[in-house]
Design an enzyme around this catalytic site. Structure first.
Site, short mmCIF file in Angstrom:
data_model
loop_
_atom_site.label_atom_id
_atom_site.label_comp_id
_atom_site.label_asym_id
_atom_site.label_seq_id
_atom_site.Cartn_x
_atom_site.Cartn_y
_atom_site.Cartn_z
N LYS A 25 90.51 36.62 -7.96
CA LYS A 25 90.36 36.34 -6.53
C LYS A 25 88.90 36.39 -6.16
O LYS A 25 88.14 37.22 -6.65
CB LYS A 25 91.17 37.31 -5.68
N GLU A 39 107.43 42.64 -3.83
CA GLU A 39 106.44 43.69 -3.57
C GLU A 39 106.85 44.52 -2.35
O GLU A 39 107.20 43.98 -1.30
CB GLU A 39 105.08 43.04 -3.33
N GLU A 53 100.41 48.39 -7.92
CA GLU A 53 99.42 47.42 -7.46
C GLU A 53 98.41 48.08 -6.53
O GLU A 53 98.79 48.87 -5.67
CB GLU A 53 100.11 46.28 -6.70
N SER A 54 97.17 47.74 -6.69
CA SER A 54 96.06 48.15 -5.80
C SER A 54 95.64 49.60 -6.03
O SER A 54 96.47 50.48 -6.23
CB SER A 54 96.41 47.95 -4.32
N GLU A 112 94.02 40.10 -12.07
CA GLU A 112 93.94 39.21 -10.91
C GLU A 112 92.61 38.47 -10.82
O GLU A 112 91.55 39.02 -11.13
CB GLU A 112 94.17 40.02 -9.64
N LYS A 153 99.59 34.14 -6.40
CA LYS A 153 99.48 35.22 -5.41
C LYS A 153 99.18 34.58 -4.06
O LYS A 153 98.09 34.07 -3.81
CB LYS A 153 98.35 36.18 -5.82
N ASN A 209 103.01 48.28 -3.92
CA ASN A 209 101.63 48.09 -3.49
C ASN A 209 101.12 49.35 -2.82
O ASN A 209 101.65 49.79 -1.80
CB ASN A 209 101.55 46.89 -2.52
#
Length: 263
Positions: free
Chosen positions: A61, A170, A221-222, A59, A121, A191
């Protein structure tokens, strides 16, 4: 924390009103159809898994609502090249301005800098955004079950499919998973961060995993921050990962990717 997701969605709907007033839907649809052909997002993930490698969606960001500014200076093209050289399967680029200090231009620059498929995203709430994503060159969109009804998600998925785009849906709890499984996309993101509170726990993926049909490709994710986290997921049968924050704080995002996934 307050319900961050509700505030983000209210902002997003206001942004869409302004966008439609500036560029009509018909024009965005024309730009979407004229864009370069989509890259195979799901295929890129599967190819890594078949090769016995972690399938990493890396990712890009600049900031997040919970952690503030993550990276300055911020060069999406350089980051994309670094990720590609380190073996990432795909990219994820934040384009939300208000809460993540993103921009559509970040996606354009990142995609032009490498050959990797790119996920836009953002918080998609209407078909206009799907067409906008394809017009920017995005190969995949994100649908967040916490933000949409099952019917809305199916409609947005249908729009994406007509444009040749992949869809990553998600979820972060069992009810959202049930809704997400009414979609046809094989890409299922779990997530570990609750988008309403921003609390993170890896157990979210592990607890939902037994409910996911074998036909779906699960992306955790995360919260993936250390090699032990990767190994824990792989031991449970998860082969795909979306990671950003851990890389954005590094001076060399690609090197951090290689270290985290032993690539």
């Amino acid at each position: 924390m307050a319900d961050i997701l509700r505030r983000i969605l209210a902002t997003k709907r206001a942004e869409m009103e302004a966008a439609r007033a500036s560029v009509p839907l018909a024009e965005i649809e024309r730009r979407a159809r004229a864009a370069a052909a989509p890259r195979d997002f799901a295929g890129a993930l599967r190819a890594q898994i078949v090769a016995g490698k972690p399938a990493v969606i890396a990712e890009i960001k600049r900031a997040s609502p919970s952690k503030g500014l993550l990276r300055d200076p911020f060069d999406p093209a350089a980051i994309a090249r670094s990720y590609a050289a380190a073996g990432a399967a795909c990219l994820s680029v934040l384009t939300d301005r208000e809460y993540f200090q993103g921009a559509p231009e970040h996606l354009v620059a990142a995609r032009a800098a490498c050959e990797l498929p790119v996920l836009r995203k953002d918080f998609v709430v209407e078909p206009y955004q799907v067409c906008e994503a394809r017009a920017l060159g995005a190969d995949c969109i994100l649908l967040i079950a916490a933000a949409l009804s099952a019917g809305d998600m199916r409609g947005l998925e249908a729009t994406a499919q007509t444009l040749g785009m992949a869809v990553l849906v998600e979820v972060h709890d069992a009810a959202e998973l049930e809704a997400a499984l009414t979609l046809s996309t094989p890409l299922l993101g779990i997530n570990n961060r609750d988008l309403r509170s921003f609390a993170t726990r890896l157990e979210t993926t592990l607890e939902l995993l037994p409910r996911v049909p074998a036909s779906r490709l699960v992306i955790t994710e995360s919260g993936i921050r250390a090699p032990g986290d990767v190994q824990r997921m792989q031991a449970a049968g998860v082969g795909a990962f979306l990671v950003g924050e851990a890389f954005m704080r590094s001076t060399d995002p690609g090197k951090s990717l290689s270290s985290l996934f032993s690539m």
